[in-house]
Design an enzyme around this catalytic site. Structure first.
Site, PDB file in Angstrom:
ATOM      1  N   ARG A  55     -33.875  22.170  14.312  1.00 21.70           N
ATOM      2  CA  ARG A  55     -34.088  22.846  13.018  1.00 21.70           C
ATOM      3  C   ARG A  55     -34.954  24.082  13.253  1.00 21.70           C
ATOM      4  O   ARG A  55     -35.642  24.172  14.264  1.00 21.70           O
ATOM      5  CB  ARG A  55     -34.904  21.928  12.074  1.00 21.70           C
ATOM      6  CG  ARG A  55     -34.204  20.753  11.521  1.00 21.70           C
ATOM      7  CD  ARG A  55     -35.118  20.063  10.494  1.00 21.70           C
ATOM      8  NE  ARG A  55     -36.271  19.453  11.109  1.00 21.70           N
ATOM      9  CZ  ARG A  55     -36.271  18.269  11.699  1.00 21.70           C
ATOM     10  NH1 ARG A  55     -35.167  17.555  11.784  1.00 21.70           N
ATOM     11  NH2 ARG A  55     -37.374  17.778  12.227  1.00 21.70           N
ATOM     12  N   GLU A  74     -46.496  23.713   5.507  1.00 24.25           N
ATOM     13  CA  GLU A  74     -46.231  22.300   5.191  1.00 24.25           C
ATOM     14  C   GLU A  74     -47.204  21.353   5.912  1.00 24.25           C
ATOM     15  O   GLU A  74     -47.450  20.236   5.468  1.00 24.25           O
ATOM     16  CB  GLU A  74     -44.799  21.915   5.574  1.00 24.25           C
ATOM     17  CG  GLU A  74     -43.725  22.490   4.661  1.00 24.25           C
ATOM     18  CD  GLU A  74     -43.507  24.002   4.832  1.00 24.25           C
ATOM     19  OE1 GLU A  74     -43.742  24.510   5.951  1.00 24.25           O
ATOM     20  OE2 GLU A  74     -43.140  24.658   3.836  1.00 24.25           O
ATOM     21  N   ASN A  75     -47.772  21.810   7.027  1.00 25.00           N
ATOM     22  CA  ASN A  75     -48.691  20.950   7.789  1.00 25.00           C
ATOM     23  C   ASN A  75     -49.970  20.602   7.023  1.00 25.00           C
ATOM     24  O   ASN A  75     -50.679  19.658   7.380  1.00 25.00           O
ATOM     25  CB  ASN A  75     -49.067  21.584   9.142  1.00 25.00           C
ATOM     26  CG  ASN A  75     -47.954  21.513  10.173  1.00 25.00           C
ATOM     27  OD1 ASN A  75     -47.879  22.354  11.069  1.00 25.00           O
ATOM     28  ND2 ASN A  75     -47.075  20.526  10.067  1.00 25.00           N
ATOM     29  N   ASP A  94     -43.043  21.150  19.342  1.00 24.38           N
ATOM     30  CA  ASP A  94     -42.875  19.894  18.602  1.00 24.38           C
ATOM     31  C   ASP A  94     -42.942  18.685  19.545  1.00 24.38           C
ATOM     32  O   ASP A  94     -42.543  18.781  20.699  1.00 24.38           O
ATOM     33  CB  ASP A  94     -41.517  19.934  17.883  1.00 24.38           C
ATOM     34  CG  ASP A  94     -41.442  18.930  16.746  1.00 24.38           C
ATOM     35  OD1 ASP A  94     -42.466  18.284  16.441  1.00 24.38           O
ATOM     36  OD2 ASP A  94     -40.350  18.794  16.158  1.00 24.38           O
TER      37      ASP A  94
HETATM   38  C1  FPP Z   1     -45.940  19.403  16.408  1.00 20.03           C
HETATM   39  O1  FPP Z   1     -46.040  18.111  16.891  1.00 20.03           O
HETATM   40  C2  FPP Z   1     -47.166  20.137  16.603  1.00 20.03           C
HETATM   41  C3  FPP Z   1     -47.943  20.642  15.626  1.00 20.03           C
HETATM   42  C4  FPP Z   1     -47.696  20.498  14.206  1.00 20.03           C
HETATM   43  C5  FPP Z   1     -49.141  21.364  15.935  1.00 20.03           C
HETATM   44  C6  FPP Z   1     -49.053  22.303  17.067  1.00 20.03           C
HETATM   45  C7  FPP Z   1     -50.376  22.343  17.652  1.00 20.03           C
HETATM   46  C8  FPP Z   1     -50.636  22.394  18.947  1.00 20.03           C
HETATM   47  C9  FPP Z   1     -49.620  22.559  19.985  1.00 20.03           C
HETATM   48  C10 FPP Z   1     -52.040  22.257  19.341  1.00 20.03           C
HETATM   49  C11 FPP Z   1     -52.576  23.377  20.079  1.00 20.03           C
HETATM   50  C12 FPP Z   1     -52.373  24.670  19.464  1.00 20.03           C
HETATM   51  C13 FPP Z   1     -53.306  25.603  19.355  1.00 20.03           C
HETATM   52  C14 FPP Z   1     -52.889  26.920  18.905  1.00 20.03           C
HETATM   53  C15 FPP Z   1     -54.723  25.377  19.679  1.00 20.03           C
HETATM   54  P1  FPP Z   1     -45.975  16.919  15.860  1.00 20.03           P
HETATM   55  O2  FPP Z   1     -47.381  16.529  15.548  1.00 20.03           O
HETATM   56  O3  FPP Z   1     -45.165  17.296  14.692  1.00 20.03           O
HETATM   57  O4  FPP Z   1     -45.272  15.831  16.740  1.00 20.03           O
HETATM   58  P2  FPP Z   1     -44.241  14.710  16.241  1.00 20.03           P
HETATM   59  O5  FPP Z   1     -43.067  15.426  15.654  1.00 20.03           O
HETATM   60  O6  FPP Z   1     -43.905  13.987  17.511  1.00 20.03           O
HETATM   61  O7  FPP Z   1     -44.968  13.858  15.265  1.00 20.03           O
END
Ligand code: FPP
Length: 247
Positions: free
Chosen positions: A195, A68-69, A21
């Site tokens: 969480r 959810e993404n 995250d």
């Molecule tokens: C959370 O950060 C990250 C994600 C929802 C995506 C995870 C993806 C990667 C780590 C990219 C690489 C992975 C692979 C498998 C190629 P966020 O976007 O929710 O960050 P924030 O909470 O600061 O907005």
């Protein structure tokens, strides 16, 4: 000081799950867009798998995309899928060299066709590797996984393939996406959020939870080892008393 030297190799968690995250916040802090954050997340992925492998962790599971993404802006979803496709292709030689067996959990059918194809190819190419199992949770939601397990078990009961009285924890476990993985011993979440976000709820029943303020793109081997050291300093009682553990 090499933090790896502080690790007791006899007490390494079998299965580490990570909620990666903070990509968006990391990018924002640099005046860049969220996608820049995701692109800069790959070093942390590589370092974590490498660190886990070096101390003998058997399985590492990364929450790469939750059910959810799908609610995120289309541009961000497309960028994440491209990143997945390109990085899987690019990393394949290293997976082979380092004995990494790639696996996936989640509703893989809902991913774009190209992502499914590359993922299946990499899973198939790496299937005989034995050093570590790297599982990508993609379009994954733990409640959905449990609902599917209940449906599949119920079907077997209705078809008389399974006796209702014989249903136990193993039956449930064997019907989850993670049927071939050990239970999670340690869950790491970066970025300061505390969480579990619908990740491996059943599998984490007795996991130690470790939260760090580091944003995922800054996460490195030393941070992974900090989590392992903290895990090794905790007393895992599984419902027993401290005295019972030392007896
Ligand atoms: C959370 O950060 C990250 C994600 C929802 C995506 C995870 C993806 C990667 C780590 C990219 C690489 C992975 C692979 C498998 C190629 P966020 O976007 O929710 O960050 P924030 O909470 O600061 O907005």
């Amino acid at each position: 000081m090499d933090k790896k030297l502080l690790i007791d190799l006899q007490k390494v968690p079998h299965h580490v799950a990570i909620i990666m995250d903070g990509n968006g916040r990391w990018a924002k802090s640099k005046g860049m867009n969220r996608i820049f954050g995701h692109r800069n997340a790959l070093t942390a992925v590589r370092e974590s798998v490498e660190a886990a492998s070096q101390v003998g962790v058997e399985a590492i599971t990364l929450y790469a995309f939750s059910t959810e993404n799908w609610k995120r802006p289309k541009m961000e979803i497309d960028a994440l899928m491209s990143l997945l496709i390109n990085s899987l292709k690019k990393e394949l030689p290293d997976f082979m060299k380092n004995g990494v067996k790639v696996n996936s959990i989640g509703c893989i059918e809902s991913l774009p066709y190209k992502a499914q194809k590359v993922l299946n190819d990499v899973i198939s190419e790496t299937k005989n590797n034995t050093k570590i199992i790297l599982t990508f949770a993609l379009s994954y939601g733990s409640r959905e996984e449990i609902v599917n397990a209940v449906k599949n078990i119920s079907k077997k009961v209705v078809n008389k393939e399974l006796d209702l009285e014989k249903i136990d924890e193993n039956t449930i476990n064997n019907h989850l996406y993670t049927f071939n993985l050990p239970y999670v011993d340690l869950m790491i979440r970066t970025s300061g959020e505390q969480r579990i976000s619908n990740f491996l709820l059943w599998q984490m029943a007795y996991a130690e939870l470790y939260f760090t303020d580091i944003l995922w793109p800054d996460f490195r081997q030393e941070h992974f080892y900090d989590a392992i050291i903290e895990y090794q300093n905790r007393e895992r009682r599984f419902g027993k008393t401290s005295e019972q553990l030392t007896e």
